[in-house]
Design a protein around this motif. Structure first.
Motif, PDB file in Angstrom:
ATOM      1  N   VAL A   1      44.271  36.090  38.764  1.00 52.01           N
ATOM      2  CA  VAL A   1      42.973  36.594  38.341  1.00 52.01           C
ATOM      3  C   VAL A   1      42.256  35.436  37.656  1.00 52.01           C
TER       4      VAL A   1
ATOM      5  N   LEU B   1      39.104  34.378  35.170  1.00 52.50           N
ATOM      6  CA  LEU B   1      38.213  34.949  34.168  1.00 52.50           C
ATOM      7  C   LEU B   1      36.916  34.149  34.061  1.00 52.50           C
TER       8      LEU B   1
ATOM      9  N   MET C   1      38.973  42.628  35.469  1.00 51.73           N
ATOM     10  CA  MET C   1      40.032  43.178  36.255  1.00 51.73           C
ATOM     11  C   MET C   1      39.606  44.499  36.868  1.00 51.73           C
TER      12      MET C   1
ATOM     13  N   PHE D   1      35.481  39.346  34.427  1.00 53.41           N
ATOM     14  CA  PHE D   1      36.440  39.167  35.504  1.00 53.41           C
ATOM     15  C   PHE D   1      35.662  38.559  36.660  1.00 53.41           C
TER      16      PHE D   1
END
Length: 148
Positions: free
Chosen positions: A34, A36, A1, A139
């Protein structure tokens, strides 16, 4: 992130529309996702505040889901179409440099730190802002749509 530091680019509402950060000043919020390292993705909600003083801009971005959260702060300076500055992701205690090009609310930058690199694209049109990031770490990517 930590890549979300990209949204670090912002401006003051009183700053002229011809500014490098034109139209970016104020508070923005909206959804995103988002992705991962393991391929999983999370829906996130984000809130960002941009402040500008001349050719300098500061940004604070917070994004969260039920299981994930990050807090990004950035400060950049624009000169001759170039954007340079620093970023920190306070919840993970990481930070580094931002370098790239941009003007009139549209930016292509690279954010770097020890063992981390992210390519970030940010475009502001009216009261809408699109942010796309690709990184080489835990991320992997983020896509965020913000509105004023």
């Amino acid at each position: 992130m930590t890549a979300l530091f990209t949204t670090v680019l912002a401006a003051s509402t009183s700053y002229a529309q011809s500014s490098t950060f034109a139209g970016m000043a104020g508070t923005w919020s909206g959804p995103g996702t988002v992705t991962l390292d393991d391929g999983s993705s999370e829906r996130i909600r984000c809130r960002s505040t941009y402040k500008v003083s001349g050719a300098s801009m500061e940004m604070v971005l917070t994004c969260a889901s039920d299981a994930y959260r990050f807090n990004l702060q950035a400060a950049v300076v624009a000169a001759g179409g170039e954007v340079n500055g620093t970023w920190t992701e306070t919840s993970r205690n990481i930070g580094g440099s931002i370098q790239g090009r941009g003007a009139s609310g549209s930016f292509q930058v690279i954010a770097q730190a020890a063992g981390f690199t992210a390519n970030i694209s940010l475009k502001t049109t009216g009261n809408k802002q699109q942010i796309a990031m690709r990184a080489d770490s835990q991320f992997r990517a983020a896509s965020i749509s913000l509105s004023k």
